[in-house]
Design a protein around this motif. Structure first.
Motif, PDB file in Angstrom:
ATOM      1  N   ASN A 266      12.246  61.843-102.138  1.00 14.52           N
ATOM      2  CA  ASN A 266      12.338  60.479-101.458  1.00 14.52           C
ATOM      3  C   ASN A 266      13.750  59.730-101.456  1.00 14.52           C
ATOM      4  OD1 ASN A 266      10.788  57.834-100.496  1.00 14.52           O
ATOM      5  ND2 ASN A 266      11.518  57.040-102.291  1.00 14.52           N
TER       6      ASN A 266
ATOM      7  N   SER B 204       6.799  66.031 -98.803  1.00 18.63           N
ATOM      8  CA  SER B 204       5.894  65.814 -99.974  1.00 18.63           C
ATOM      9  C   SER B 204       4.815  66.977-100.053  1.00 18.63           C
ATOM     10  CB  SER B 204       5.235  64.316 -99.579  1.00 18.63           C
ATOM     11  OG  SER B 204       6.029  63.305 -99.729  1.00 18.63           O
TER      12      SER B 204
ATOM     13  N   TYR C 153       2.281  59.361-102.568  1.00 16.77           N
ATOM     14  CA  TYR C 153       3.612  59.291-102.537  1.00 16.77           C
ATOM     15  C   TYR C 153       4.230  59.478-101.215  1.00 16.77           C
ATOM     16  CZ  TYR C 153       8.001  58.575-105.154  1.00 16.77           C
ATOM     17  OH  TYR C 153       9.198  58.285-105.714  1.00 16.77           O
TER      18      TYR C 153
END
Length: 561
Positions: free
Chosen positions: A109, A208, A511
């Protein structure tokens, strides 16, 4: 309501203890015979592997390894994806899939956020320069018109010049936020911003999913990588005690590691196509050099610098971890006598993989975390304190998943009870009609069934339920037990479609701003690719390694009373 109460209020670890109560009450097994199933050699192997994983996580060695790999592969989108996948898969071979996923996703991220911010500032600055130039040209054109029609009136002309100077001064003093707000009001700039955000949202989804999928795939490569692998070894040793140790760390790695590499490559290609496409110039960065790549690379470098130099404790953990892997590989490699056979006994193997795991993990409680520099008294006259060990029992007690150990024992107790009660024999006889189906078709169908079942339940529960039935079926239709048990065990880790299937999926889902349909579409194809890959492996080098095209004599010699 009753079902909800059973699943939410009573944990699986408690249900795994039911054989201790029910089997003696039903007259199937004596109490001591049931209890011994909860601490077998496979459980000790699992405990030793978990202790090593806890030490690696406690001293942050896994983060150092991950950042070092990312510094090597770079930050181009496709290379970054394969870098994150390979790093996560390698870490999942030794530590838990959940821990490796939770560690890698924040790094991904941060890198993607830096790439997005740099690209946004670059586009805004380019647009502001172009807009300023266009504004100057328009002003010159307007001034020219004014001069043409007002040659005899210089005052208005002078005032327009002064106004133009004031405007240019204001433009020079305009801050970056003002430029961005001006650009955002432009439809073209707004369209570019939306397109950029959509691109990075899609890239974050793909990254992800690649991390959580790589964690599940990487766990299949080693015997201690994930719980179903240990369950298979325990069930084989329990149901077929005369197998001669056919499943050990070296044999498992020899079969599963090439399969893991193949699954990882196919997963990368599919996720690349699904989220990034095959534009090599954009995704691989062929022939392009951008400032954003350098800044994102600097983010990784800064994170690595924060770790500092490798400490004494990290070095000790790395040495013990390396020695453990070497001892596992050389204990019984298969093609030559291992050190356990040579040193202890040529006929019986007294030392198992569990023995090595407990031996090496016990060193964590003996070796200090710092070099003792002085003895006697400290500078203030007080007695010098001994340095803390690499691991303490408080740390282990906090991070050890004791519920998984009880689940392992419950599975072994259930298999033992099925054998003693005659349930396994009855199941095997009822599956005899499957002899008319080719073995490869049976393997594919069972793998698809297990892969579908594991989407709704844990892989531990799935393997605990299916493996005793598969063993009975194999002996009934006279095929090698590993021919169906091995691929179905690996298929239990192919939980790619739903967020609730595995903890790594749940972490990635929360996430990466994913939708259930995003994970279902990507995971549906990966499930089929995984089943095909496993069956290719079991019918090629698996047959050569374990002689799976024959029915072994030890498959008839089940456990003696």
């Amino acid at each position: 309501m009753a079902l909800y109460w059973c699943t939410e209020c009573i944990p699986l670890a408690v249900t795994a203890l039911l054989p201790v109560i029910l089997f003696p009450m039903m007259g199937i097994l004596e109490s001591d015979e049931v209890c011994i199933q909860y601490l077998k050699d496979s459980n000790m192997l699992f405990i030793g592997g978990l202790l090593v994983a806890i030490a690696v996580e406690h001293w942050n060695l896994h983060r150092r390894i991950a950042l070092q790999v990312l510094l090597i592969v770079g930050v181009k989108p496709s290379l970054l994806m394969i870098g994150f996948m390979s790093t996560t898969a390698f870490l999942s071979m030794w530590i838990s899939n959940t821990a490796s996923t939770a560690m890698m996703l924040p790094i991904a991220n941060a890198v993607l956020q830096q790439l997005c911010d740099t690209e946004a500032s670059s586009e805004d600055s380019d647009y502001s320069l172009t807009d300023a130039r266009n504004g100057q040209e328009n002003q010159v054109f307007e001034m020219g018109d004014t001069r043409e029609f007002n040659d005899k009136e210089p005052k208005p002309q002078d005032s327009s010049i002064n106004m133009d100077k004031d405007d240019s001064k204001d433009k020079k003093e305009m801050s970056g936020d003002d430029v961005t707000s001006v650009c955002d009001r432009n439809p073209e700039a707004e369209q570019r911003r939306l397109k950029r955000e959509q691109k990075y949202v899609k890239l974050m989804k793909g990254m992800s999913l690649s991390v959580c999928y790589a964690a599940s795939i990487g766990g299949t490569a080693t015997l201690t990588g994930t719980t179903p692998n240990v369950i298979l070894k325990g069930q084989i040793d329990k149901l077929f005690p005369a197998n001669g140790g056919i499943i050990n760390f070296a044999s498992w790695f020899g079969f599963s590691f090439p399969n893991m590499l193949l699954m990882l490559a196919l997963s990368w290609l599919w996720l690349q196509f699904f989220f990034l496409g095959f534009n090599f110039k954009n995704t691989f960065g062929c022939g392009t050099k951008r400032d954003g790549d350098r800044e994102a690379y600097q983010v990784i470098r800064n994170e690595y610098k924060k770790l500092g130099r490798m400490s004494f404790a990290e070095g000790c953990v790395l040495v013990i971890f390396t020695l453990l892997v070497l001892l596992w590989f050389t204990r019984e490699p298969g093609f030559i006598p291992g050190w356990a056979t040579v040193l202890f006994n040529k006929d019986k193997t007294y030392v198992t993989d569990g023995t090595v795991a407990i031996l090496m993990s016990a060193l964590f409680f003996c070796i200090p975390s710092n070099l003792p520099r002085c003895f006697g008294k400290s500078k203030d006259g007080a007695p010098a304190e001994a340095p803390a060990p690499l691991l303490s029992w408080d740390i282990v007690h906090e991070k050890m998943p004791w519920n998984i150990l009880l689940l392992l024992g419950g599975g072994f107790a259930l298999a033992h009870g099925s054998e003693k009660s005659g349930l396994s024999l009855w199941l095997g006889e009822s599956l005899i009609p499957l002899q008319s189906i080719p073995p490869f078709a049976i393997s594919i169908l069972l793998c698809l069934l297990v892969a579908m079942f594991t989407e709704c339940s844990s892989n531990t529960a799935t393997t605990t339920l299916f493996l005793p039935i598969l063993a009975s079926m194999a002996t009934a239709i006279k095929i090698h037990p590993l021919y169906v048990m091995f691929p179905c065990t690996i298929s239990a880790s192919l939980a790619f479609m739903l967020p609730v299937a595995t903890p790594p999926n749940a972490i990635a889902f929360s996430y990466g701003n994913l939708k259930v349909m995003d994970m279902a579409k990507a995971g549906f194809i990966l499930n089929f690719l995984g089943v095909i890959t496993i069956n290719i492996a079991i019918n090629t080098w698996g047959v050569a390694m374990f002689q799976l095209n024959t029915f072994p004599s030890w498959a008839n010699a089940t456990e003696t009373p």
